[in-house]
Scaffold this motif. Structure first.
Motif, PDB file in Angstrom:
ATOM      1  N   LEU A 150       0.785  -1.230   0.000  1.00  0.00           N
ATOM      2  CA  LEU A 150       0.000   0.000   0.000  1.00  0.00           C
ATOM      3  C   LEU A 150       0.820   1.284   0.000  1.00  0.00           C
ATOM      4  O   LEU A 150       0.260   2.372  -0.130  1.00  0.00           O
ATOM      5  N   THR A 151       2.119   1.179   0.162  1.00  0.00           N
ATOM      6  CA  THR A 151       2.963   2.369   0.094  1.00  0.00           C
ATOM      7  C   THR A 151       4.341   1.945  -0.380  1.00  0.00           C
ATOM      8  O   THR A 151       4.613   0.748  -0.566  1.00  0.00           O
ATOM      9  N   THR A 152       5.223   2.913  -0.585  1.00  0.00           N
ATOM     10  CA  THR A 152       6.548   2.587  -1.102  1.00  0.00           C
ATOM     11  C   THR A 152       7.427   1.973  -0.018  1.00  0.00           C
ATOM     12  O   THR A 152       7.219   2.197   1.175  1.00  0.00           O
ATOM     13  N   LYS A 153       8.427   1.217  -0.448  1.00  0.00           N
ATOM     14  CA  LYS A 153       9.278   0.478   0.480  1.00  0.00           C
ATOM     15  C   LYS A 153       9.958   1.401   1.494  1.00  0.00           C
ATOM     16  O   LYS A 153      10.072   1.066   2.671  1.00  0.00           O
ATOM     17  N   LYS A 154      10.392   2.565   1.033  1.00  0.00           N
ATOM     18  CA  LYS A 154      11.094   3.480   1.938  1.00  0.00           C
ATOM     19  C   LYS A 154      10.195   3.932   3.088  1.00  0.00           C
ATOM     20  O   LYS A 154      10.678   4.313   4.154  1.00  0.00           O
ATOM     21  N   ASN A 155       8.886   3.883   2.863  1.00  0.00           N
ATOM     22  CA  ASN A 155       7.943   4.330   3.897  1.00  0.00           C
ATOM     23  C   ASN A 155       7.479   3.214   4.827  1.00  0.00           C
ATOM     24  O   ASN A 155       7.122   3.480   5.978  1.00  0.00           O
ATOM     25  N   TYR A 156       7.448   1.970   4.341  1.00  0.00           N
ATOM     26  CA  TYR A 156       6.917   0.894   5.182  1.00  0.00           C
ATOM     27  C   TYR A 156       7.993  -0.004   5.792  1.00  0.00           C
ATOM     28  O   TYR A 156       7.743  -0.693   6.788  1.00  0.00           O
ATOM     29  N   SER A 157       9.193  -0.019   5.234  1.00  0.00           N
ATOM     30  CA  SER A 157      10.151  -1.087   5.549  1.00  0.00           C
ATOM     31  C   SER A 157      10.747  -1.036   6.950  1.00  0.00           C
ATOM     32  O   SER A 157      11.292  -2.040   7.424  1.00  0.00           O
ATOM     33  N   GLN A 192       4.829  -8.373 -10.373  1.00  0.00           N
ATOM     34  CA  GLN A 192       5.541  -8.598 -11.631  1.00  0.00           C
ATOM     35  C   GLN A 192       6.461  -7.422 -11.992  1.00  0.00           C
ATOM     36  O   GLN A 192       7.486  -7.611 -12.634  1.00  0.00           O
ATOM     37  N   PHE A 193       6.087  -6.228 -11.544  1.00  0.00           N
ATOM     38  CA  PHE A 193       6.920  -5.069 -11.880  1.00  0.00           C
ATOM     39  C   PHE A 193       8.279  -5.129 -11.169  1.00  0.00           C
ATOM     40  O   PHE A 193       9.250  -4.533 -11.635  1.00  0.00           O
ATOM     41  N   THR A 194       8.342  -5.843 -10.051  1.00  0.00           N
ATOM     42  CA  THR A 194       9.618  -5.939  -9.337  1.00  0.00           C
ATOM     43  C   THR A 194      10.632  -6.779 -10.113  1.00  0.00           C
ATOM     44  O   THR A 194      11.833  -6.714  -9.844  1.00  0.00           O
ATOM     45  N   ALA A 195      10.146  -7.558 -11.084  1.00  0.00           N
ATOM     46  CA  ALA A 195      11.047  -8.367 -11.911  1.00  0.00           C
ATOM     47  C   ALA A 195      11.675  -7.533 -13.034  1.00  0.00           C
ATOM     48  O   ALA A 195      12.627  -7.967 -13.680  1.00  0.00           O
ATOM     49  N   GLY A 196      11.141  -6.339 -13.266  1.00  0.00           N
ATOM     50  CA  GLY A 196      11.692  -5.474 -14.303  1.00  0.00           C
ATOM     51  C   GLY A 196      13.030  -4.875 -13.885  1.00  0.00           C
ATOM     52  O   GLY A 196      13.321  -4.720 -12.702  1.00  0.00           O
ATOM     53  N   LYS A 197      13.813  -4.523 -14.859  1.00  0.00           N
ATOM     54  CA  LYS A 197      15.119  -3.895 -14.610  1.00  0.00           C
ATOM     55  C   LYS A 197      14.993  -2.392 -14.808  1.00  0.00           C
ATOM     56  O   LYS A 197      14.520  -1.926 -15.845  1.00  0.00           O
ATOM     57  N   LYS A 198      15.401  -1.623 -13.794  1.00  0.00           N
ATOM     58  CA  LYS A 198      15.258  -0.174 -13.864  1.00  0.00           C
ATOM     59  C   LYS A 198      16.247   0.422 -14.868  1.00  0.00           C
ATOM     60  O   LYS A 198      17.450   0.185 -14.801  1.00  0.00           O
ATOM     61  N   VAL A 199      15.697   1.205 -15.793  1.00  0.00           N
ATOM     62  CA  VAL A 199      16.514   1.907 -16.793  1.00  0.00           C
ATOM     63  C   VAL A 199      16.856   3.305 -16.299  1.00  0.00           C
ATOM     64  O   VAL A 199      17.974   3.800 -16.462  1.00  0.00           O
ATOM     65  N   GLY A 211       7.598  -1.063  -7.069  1.00  0.00           N
ATOM     66  CA  GLY A 211       8.038  -1.782  -5.878  1.00  0.00           C
ATOM     67  C   GLY A 211       7.096  -2.891  -5.463  1.00  0.00           C
ATOM     68  O   GLY A 211       7.221  -3.451  -4.375  1.00  0.00           O
ATOM     69  N   GLY A 212       6.117  -3.217  -6.309  1.00  0.00           N
ATOM     70  CA  GLY A 212       5.185  -4.313  -6.015  1.00  0.00           C
ATOM     71  C   GLY A 212       3.918  -3.885  -5.320  1.00  0.00           C
ATOM     72  O   GLY A 212       3.160  -4.730  -4.848  1.00  0.00           O
ATOM     73  N   GLY A 213       3.656  -2.568  -5.248  1.00  0.00           N
ATOM     74  CA  GLY A 213       2.463  -2.062  -4.587  1.00  0.00           C
ATOM     75  C   GLY A 213       1.183  -2.548  -5.228  1.00  0.00           C
ATOM     76  O   GLY A 213       1.150  -2.866  -6.421  1.00  0.00           O
ATOM     77  N   ASP A 214       0.115  -2.622  -4.420  1.00  0.00           N
ATOM     78  CA  ASP A 214      -1.192  -3.130  -4.856  1.00  0.00           C
ATOM     79  C   ASP A 214      -1.094  -4.551  -5.414  1.00  0.00           C
ATOM     80  O   ASP A 214      -1.860  -4.947  -6.288  1.00  0.00           O
ATOM     81  N   HIS A 215      -0.105  -5.308  -4.905  1.00  0.00           N
ATOM     82  CA  HIS A 215       0.100  -6.713  -5.284  1.00  0.00           C
ATOM     83  C   HIS A 215       0.604  -6.898  -6.714  1.00  0.00           C
ATOM     84  O   HIS A 215       0.600  -8.026  -7.224  1.00  0.00           O
ATOM     85  N   PHE A 216       1.083  -5.840  -7.356  1.00  0.00           N
ATOM     86  CA  PHE A 216       1.623  -5.979  -8.714  1.00  0.00           C
ATOM     87  C   PHE A 216       3.099  -6.362  -8.636  1.00  0.00           C
ATOM     88  O   PHE A 216       3.999  -5.600  -9.011  1.00  0.00           O
ATOM     89  N   ALA A 260       6.367   3.196 -15.006  1.00  0.00           N
ATOM     90  CA  ALA A 260       5.528   2.846 -13.847  1.00  0.00           C
ATOM     91  C   ALA A 260       5.913   3.728 -12.672  1.00  0.00           C
ATOM     92  O   ALA A 260       7.083   4.091 -12.523  1.00  0.00           O
ATOM     93  N   ASN A 261       4.941   4.100 -11.852  1.00  0.00           N
ATOM     94  CA  ASN A 261       5.299   4.904 -10.679  1.00  0.00           C
ATOM     95  C   ASN A 261       6.039   4.038  -9.658  1.00  0.00           C
ATOM     96  O   ASN A 261       6.006   2.812  -9.713  1.00  0.00           O
ATOM     97  N   GLU A 262       6.726   4.695  -8.736  1.00  0.00           N
ATOM     98  CA  GLU A 262       7.564   3.975  -7.784  1.00  0.00           C
ATOM     99  C   GLU A 262       6.767   3.012  -6.914  1.00  0.00           C
ATOM    100  O   GLU A 262       7.307   2.018  -6.414  1.00  0.00           O
TER     101      GLU A 262
END
Length: 613
Positions: free
Chosen positions: A239-246, A560-567, A553-558, A547-549
């Motif tokens: 529900l939020t970005t990793k930097k905020n929940y981790s 698959q985006f975490t498997a992408g490589k950041k350009v 980072g896998g937010g909202d259970h998505f 994609a937004n951050e």
């Protein structure tokens, strides 16, 4: 030996007899629902006769959830089977809360009222709150006399440290816009309680907040106490970005309630209220039969399985933005929509002897916050209206800037008007803007995708067809960074499929056709790149996706985006990107129009079979 076995069997049977009732009641816990039809407390017919409880202590709980800094927003409020248009605004909410408390005090002269909230009071806010770091919302809540609250996931949007700052009314720790820097900073007066969020490093609730609070109530010489426990959803990593929940652990909701409910009971507190940022909904089927379901119901059932003797009397839910009024076993369960469109009013009587609510005395209702047109006799609360007017004035230099011209003088609709495929006009504009900006910055992106929940409202258009900066900010309020990822076609298809397990995506640069089986399960038949049906998505080819951050980072259970490589990361946030796109379109002579909603198209089983040949 035989006698010993008989003794053991007798002991086991006795144990089963003792345990079975609690376990059975938990598994078969009755859930009853009601639909509110009254628009004001004075119209409700099921309030108990105060004279019957002359020996007891009257207590009222007025509550809201999911305000999200919506100081001026209005919308349709649907409570059960009844809808009210243009409901909301905090100035009118304040007036209705005052009316409800006055009605209660008229009938219960020695009664005590608590005003409480169950999370997401800030975050994803319109400009007159967000540009002031939501401090204007905190000012309004203080004026409305809210004194107890818990965390929602959006309190994490800019980090819990920033939320704690505005809660305490401290000066900003970094530089924001001039309007925020000049805004008066003051304590909110809200006591924050949260029991199931602890720091990983210490195991303690952060910022000195407490898991619960105890408040004394009295009527004449009669005295008792009410306990409040705060609970946040454990789904925070989605529900939020990793930097905020981790930095935090999120403990099981039911187990945590059970733990602190026992603590309260040991302290002699038996009248217990849970403020829970967990969703629930009461709906009616075609025949008018009501059912209530959701995470809050599951939590209460689990709580009763863990501790059948618990004395939780009321759970005030949030997070799902829905209407709910139910009873789960012995516990009242309510939720009042979102954005200040409604509020809950729960009234009960505590026995000074048992220290708990008299059985059957606690009654809850959800009431709408009607527009002035629907209820002209109710006047806006002047103090709160003044706070909002002041906020509007302070941010007007930014919000009133005209940035674009629309094709029509009508709102470009958002998620409140999703089509059957969960696509909406302003959402398509948002992802078009992100794809356009990524390519303008040289990233050579193929697609843009964003989570539907990240597009918060329709795009308001003035009577002169003008679109202002404030209107655009209301659509994209988060200020998330935008990332460009490389993903294979196989990963992209998997991401598209994930939306049918959880939340929906908005897409640009591709479209697809899908079909449903008899059970309603979705099958994506073909995915096409660009416009038309000439180019199919290749499962082996690599594409670039904006994609937004949050979802990157896998937010909202998505996930698959975490498997992408950041350009790379775009210059500017999603908010700035949307504003810039609208400006660019108008500067090039194009008027802003609602896109055709044809990026997700359902086809029949026969059409699907023909395409797959």
């Amino acid at each position: 030996m035989a006698r010993s076995i008989k003794k053991e069997l007798a002991f086991l049977l006795l144990a089963v007899a003792v345990l079975a009732p609690g376990q059975a009641s938990a598994s078969k816990l009755e859930v009853t629902s009601k639909a509110d039809t009254a628009i004001k407390p004075a119209q409700s017919k099921d309030w108990k006769n105060p004279k019957k409880y002359s020996r007891d202590i009257p207590v009222q709980f007025l509550s809201i959830n999911d305000l999200h800094g919506n100081l001026s927003t209005t919308g349709t409020a649907t409570l059960g089977q009844k809808s009210y248009s243009n409901a909301g605004t905090v100035a009118r909410l304040a007036a209705y809360l005052d009316q409800a408390q006055k009605d209660f005090k008229k009938k219960n002269k020695q009664g005590t009222t608590f005003r409480v909230e169950s999370g997401d009071i800030v975050g994803a806010s319109p400009a007159n709150s967000s540009l002031l770091q939501d401090e204007s919302t905190m000012h309004a809540l203080k004026a409305m006399k809210f004194t107890i609250g818990t965390l929602g996931n959006h309190e994490f949007d800019e980090g819990l440290g920033e939320f704690n700052r505005i809660l305490l009314g401290k000066k900003p720790t970094k530089k924001y816009n001039s309007a925020e820097m000049a805004y008066p900073h003051q304590k909110s007066g809200i006591k924050l309680i949260v029991a199931n969020v602890v720091r990983k490093s210490t195991g303690k609730v952060p910022y000195g907040w407490k898991p619960y609070t105890i408040k004394a109530v009295k009527a004449g010489k009669k005295k008792a106490k009410v306990g409040f426990i705060g609970i946040l959803t454990t789904e925070m990593p989605t529900l939020t970005t990793k930097k905020n929940y981790s930095a935090f652990k999120y403990l099981d909701e039911a187990k945590t309630i059970a733990k602190y409910e026992k603590v309260l009971r040991k302290k002699g507190v038996k009248a217990i209220v849970v403020l829970a940022h967990k969703g629930v909904e009461t709906v009616a089927d075609s025949k008018g039969k009501l059912t209530t379901s959701g995470d809050s119901v599951k939590i209460l059932k689990k709580l009763n399985k863990i501790d059948p003797k618990n004395t939780v009397d009321l759970m005030i839910a949030g997070h799902s933005h829905q209407y709910a009024n139910a009873k789960v076993g012995k516990t009242r369960l309510v939720q009042a929509l979102k954005y200040g469109q409604a509020y809950t009013d729960s009234i009960g009587y505590i026995s000074p002897k048992t220290k708990d609510f008299v059985k059957g005395s606690l009654v809850s209702h959800v009431y709408p916050v009607l527009s002035a047109a629907d209820d002209p006799k109710t006047k806006d609360n002047k103090t709160v209206a003044k706070i909002v007017a002041d906020a509007d004035k302070r941010v007007s230099a930014i919000t009133k800037q005209k940035i674009a011209t629309a094709q029509k003088a009508e709102t470009i609709t958002g998620r409140e008007n999703n089509n059957a495929s969960n696509e909406n006009a302003v959402g398509d504009l948002v992802v078009d803007a992100q794809l356009s900006e990524a390519n303008r910055q040289g990233f050579k992106a193929d697609f843009a995708m964003t989570n539907g929940g990240g597009v918060r409202s329709g795009l308001a258009v003035g009577s002169d067809k003008s679109i202002t900066c404030g209107a655009a900010m209301a659509v994209q309020p988060f200020g998330n960074s935008l990332q460009v990822l490389t993903m294979t076609g196989k990963q992209i298809l998997a991401a598209l499929n994930q939306q049918y397990d959880h939340y929906y995506l908005l897409v640009s640069g591709l479209h697809y056709v899908y079909t449903k089986d008899a059970a309603g399960k979705v099958k994506i038949v073909k995915v096409y790149v660009g416009e038309g049906e000439k180019t199919e998505l290749s499962l082996t080819k690599t594409y670039r996706v904006v994609a937004n951050e949050f979802i990157a980072g896998g937010g909202d259970h998505f996930t698959q985006f975490t498997a992408g490589k950041k350009v790379g990361i775009l210059t500017g946030t999603d908010t700035e990107t949307f504003i810039s796109y609208l400006k660019q379109q108008t500067a090039s002579g194009k008027q802003i129009a609602s896109p055709a909603l044809n990026r997700k198209v359902e086809i029949s089983a026969d059409q699907a079979a023909a395409l797959e040949k």
